[in-house]
Design a protein around this motif. Structure first.
Motif, PDB file in Angstrom:
ATOM      1  N   ALA A  47       0.860  -0.338  -5.228  1.00 15.96           N
ATOM      2  CA  ALA A  47       1.340  -1.566  -4.589  1.00 15.96           C
ATOM      3  C   ALA A  47       1.437  -2.700  -5.605  1.00 15.96           C
ATOM      4  CB  ALA A  47       0.406  -1.953  -3.443  1.00 15.96           C
TER       5      ALA A  47
ATOM      6  N   PHE B 217       8.703   0.381   2.699  1.00 13.52           N
ATOM      7  CA  PHE B 217       8.119  -0.887   3.133  1.00 13.52           C
ATOM      8  C   PHE B 217       8.735  -2.063   2.379  1.00 13.52           C
ATOM      9  CE2 PHE B 217       4.902  -4.224   2.445  1.00 13.52           C
ATOM     10  CZ  PHE B 217       4.700  -4.628   3.760  1.00 13.52           C
ATOM     11  N   PHE B 218       8.819  -1.948   1.055  1.00  9.78           N
ATOM     12  CA  PHE B 218       9.342  -3.046   0.244  1.00  9.78           C
ATOM     13  C   PHE B 218      10.869  -3.059   0.175  1.00  9.78           C
ATOM     14  CE2 PHE B 218       5.039  -2.820  -1.740  1.00  9.78           C
ATOM     15  CZ  PHE B 218       4.674  -4.147  -1.543  1.00  9.78           C
TER      16      PHE B 218
ATOM     17  N   GLU C  40       6.609   5.841   1.025  1.00 16.41           N
ATOM     18  CA  GLU C  40       6.141   4.865   2.012  1.00 16.41           C
ATOM     19  C   GLU C  40       6.278   3.442   1.483  1.00 16.41           C
ATOM     20  OE1 GLU C  40       2.166   5.789   3.138  1.00 16.41           O
ATOM     21  OE2 GLU C  40       2.626   7.827   3.812  1.00 16.41           O
ATOM     22  N   LEU C  41       5.864   3.222   0.238  1.00 20.48           N
ATOM     23  CA  LEU C  41       5.950   1.883  -0.344  1.00 20.48           C
ATOM     24  C   LEU C  41       7.395   1.487  -0.619  1.00 20.48           C
ATOM     25  CD1 LEU C  41       2.904   2.099  -2.793  1.00 20.48           C
ATOM     26  CD2 LEU C  41       3.055   0.733  -0.708  1.00 20.48           C
ATOM     27  N   THR C  42       8.213   2.460  -1.020  1.00 21.26           N
ATOM     28  CA  THR C  42       9.637   2.180  -1.232  1.00 21.26           C
ATOM     29  C   THR C  42      10.290   1.718   0.062  1.00 21.26           C
ATOM     30  OG1 THR C  42       9.773   3.814  -3.022  1.00 21.26           O
ATOM     31  CG2 THR C  42      11.837   3.171  -1.969  1.00 21.26           C
TER      32      THR C  42
ATOM     33  N   THR D 102      -3.352   3.863  -4.209  1.00 20.85           N
ATOM     34  CA  THR D 102      -2.387   3.119  -3.393  1.00 20.85           C
ATOM     35  C   THR D 102      -2.363   1.648  -3.783  1.00 20.85           C
ATOM     36  OG1 THR D 102      -2.857   4.634  -1.558  1.00 20.85           O
ATOM     37  CG2 THR D 102      -1.662   2.616  -1.035  1.00 20.85           C
TER      38      THR D 102
ATOM     39  N   PHE E 142       4.603  -2.217  -7.649  1.00 22.73           N
ATOM     40  CA  PHE E 142       5.766  -2.616  -6.853  1.00 22.73           C
ATOM     41  C   PHE E 142       5.912  -4.136  -6.842  1.00 22.73           C
ATOM     42  CE2 PHE E 142       6.145   1.622  -5.100  1.00 22.73           C
ATOM     43  CZ  PHE E 142       7.459   1.692  -4.673  1.00 22.73           C
TER      44      PHE E 142
ATOM     45  N   ILE F 170      -1.817  -4.051   1.886  1.00 20.36           N
ATOM     46  CA  ILE F 170      -0.935  -2.882   1.860  1.00 20.36           C
ATOM     47  C   ILE F 170      -1.728  -1.590   1.672  1.00 20.36           C
ATOM     48  CG2 ILE F 170       0.897  -1.742   0.531  1.00 20.36           C
ATOM     49  CD1 ILE F 170       1.936  -4.589  -0.091  1.00 20.36           C
ATOM     50  N   SER F 171      -2.792  -1.647   0.880  1.00 25.05           N
ATOM     51  CA  SER F 171      -3.498  -0.417   0.491  1.00 25.05           C
ATOM     52  C   SER F 171      -4.690  -0.077   1.371  1.00 25.05           C
ATOM     53  CB  SER F 171      -3.979  -0.540  -0.963  1.00 25.05           C
ATOM     54  OG  SER F 171      -4.874  -1.634  -1.103  1.00 25.05           O
TER      55      SER F 171
ATOM     56  N   LYS G 229       2.728   8.503  -1.250  1.00 22.41           N
ATOM     57  CA  LYS G 229       2.724   7.052  -1.090  1.00 22.41           C
ATOM     58  C   LYS G 229       3.988   6.372  -1.624  1.00 22.41           C
ATOM     59  CE  LYS G 229      -1.225   6.499   0.953  1.00 22.41           C
ATOM     60  NZ  LYS G 229      -1.313   5.893   2.310  1.00 22.41           N
TER      61      LYS G 229
END
Length: 477
Positions: A144, A77-78, A73-75, A140, A147, A181-182, A70
């Protein structure tokens, strides 16, 4: 490369203090009441440490794999790299999590009820409820949140305090964004949003709190993604931080203010749900309950197999659990069990689990008390309650009696797995049927007790014993 370390001391006995939240000192792992001593170990990876205790190694491995999947993926996305190292503490179940002091932000221990907050700074506290999909969702969600907190408030204490005073986010904004997001849009979210939209409660969405704020916020971000594209969301968050103004963040990115965005959002869902409502047909028949209490969940309705007019169910009002017997013909009901108090903490809706004995005279329910799992037998004629401890398991998810009443087929959590076991009422012992990484739920005896049936998210119909890696659950039951 991941490594495992053993910690020879107990977290629950640390005499020192740890800096956890807003600069306040907290006794880590020390709570008003504790029934278990947790001997912690941890896995270390390049960006994360995952702590676990006895019977939790499989969960720790899974948590580590989830984070490693994850984080990129979050890196992406943001478009943001976390500055802090992630620390995760994995609890085997919610009742263990409640024995911690997580969420305590004052020096007064007497008011600590435990089990309130799941993210403190760069630290994530997560528990397993028997559902791996939910376990992944909670991790997740926590990632998030870290982040977003870093992006909006910064990492050091001084910056966080300055930014928190300059930007006042309504509850729907951050909670809804974390949920969006999650968690994929699902039937539960859809039902909650439908009710909020059609009832008119979402018209004053800036005043919403709690779960309603989360669902409303999720629907707002979902609408933005549908109309403007998911890629605009991190830009809105970033420009909100830069401008120190929520309305400006929306205006700069999508060209409309929050006020006019809210009109479009409400109209979008109102039209969508209104069309669906025209096609709905309400079921006919009499209600068992003439009225229900606010903030109370009614669940586990079970019909007596011998006396069909007699039903049992449980109510849960933010942690205050009651079990009821009711004659649906006369409407008379009686409370036979009560536990807990209404508290602002994470509510456990997974227990007690109710089941009738096939002879109809015994109501069985499992519960978790003082760190142990119990099987309770209530005789509806003598009104006597007998209980016995269920050893070597962490939690009971569901169960069913054999036709003769001598065996119980159970879905239980043990060593971080939800598996099927047969419990002997005579020998008070378990026989494992499944023992792998798949989630095995809702077991029942069929064909007069000769066979069992259960739901599972295993990728094949093969039973593989004692493995965490040979079976990859697919979250489809």
């Amino acid at each position: 490369m991941k490594k495992i370390f053993f910690i020879s001391f107990l977290f629950v006995s640390i005499a020192g203090f740890s800096q956890f939240y807003n600069g306040l000192q907290m006794n880590f792992g020390k709570n008003r009441i504790q029934y278990n001593n947790f001997v912690w170990q941890y896995y270390r990876d390049s960006k994360v440490d995952v702590y676990f205790y006895q019977n939790g190694e499989a969960l720790a491995k899974e948590a580590l794999m989830i984070v490693k999947r994850k984080l990129p993926e979050l890196t992406y996305f943001f478009q943001y790299d976390l500055q802090q190292r992630i620390i995760i503490l994995v609890y085997n179940k919610l009742t263990d999590f409640r024995q911690s002091n997580i969420g305590l932000i004052t020096g007064d221990l007497q008011y600590n009820i435990g089990g309130v907050t799941q993210v403190l700074g760069n630290k994530i506290f997560v528990y397993f409820d028997g559902n791996r999909e939910q376990f992944e969702t909670e991790i997740t969600k926590s990632l998030a949140q870290i982040f977003i907190n870093e992006m909006v408030y910064g990492t050091d204490f001084k910056t966080r305090m300055a930014n928190s005073t300059l930007i006042a986010f309504p509850e729907w904004y951050l909670k809804g964004l974390i949920s969006y997001i999650s968690t994929e849009w699902n039937t539960d979210i859809d039902n909650q949003v439908r009710d909020g939209i059609l009832s008119g409660r979402y018209e004053k969405f800036n005043s919403l709190i709690g779960d309603e704020a989360t669902y409303a916020g999720h629907s707002i971000w979902n609408y933005i993604a549908i109309k403007y594209g998911k890629q605009v969301i991190p830009n809105i968050v970033y420009l909100t931080k830069v401008s120190k103004n929520i309305d400006a963040g929306f205006m700069y990115v999508i060209g409309t203010s929050l006020k006019y965005l809210s009109y479009d959002w409400l109209n979008f869902y109102d039209e969508w749900y209104y069309k669906q409502e025209q096609l709905r047909v309400m079921p006919t028949g009499n209600f068992i309950l003439k009225k229900s209490k606010k903030n109370t969940v009614y669940q586990q309705l079970k019909i007596n197999p011998v006396y069909p007019n007699l039903v049992t169910y449980q109510t849960n009002q933010k942690g205050k659990v009651k079990i009821w017997l009711q004659d649906i013909k006369t409407g008379k009901k009686k409370r036979i069990y009560r536990k807990g108090h209404t508290l602002e903490q994470i509510t456990d809706y997974s227990n007690p689990v109710l089941c009738w004995h096939p002879q109809g005279d015994i109501l069985t329910f499992t519960n978790e008390y003082q760190g142990k799992v119990w099987l309770n037998l209530y005789d509806i004629k003598t009104k006597k309650l007998e209980r016995r401890e269920l050893t070597d398991i962490q939690k009971v998810l569901d169960y069913d009696y054999s036709p003769d009443g001598f065996q119980i087929i159970m879905s239980v959590v043990s060593h971080g797995h939800s598996d099927i076991s047969i419990y002997s009422m005579v020998g008070a012992s378990f026989e494992k049927i499944t023992d792998d990484a798949a989630d095995d739920l809702s077991p029942h005896f069929i064909e007069n007790g000769k066979k069992i049936i259960f739901s599972s998210n295993r990728s094949s119909n093969t039973l593989i014993a004692n493995t965490d890696s040979l079976i990859t659950p697919n979250n489809i039951f």
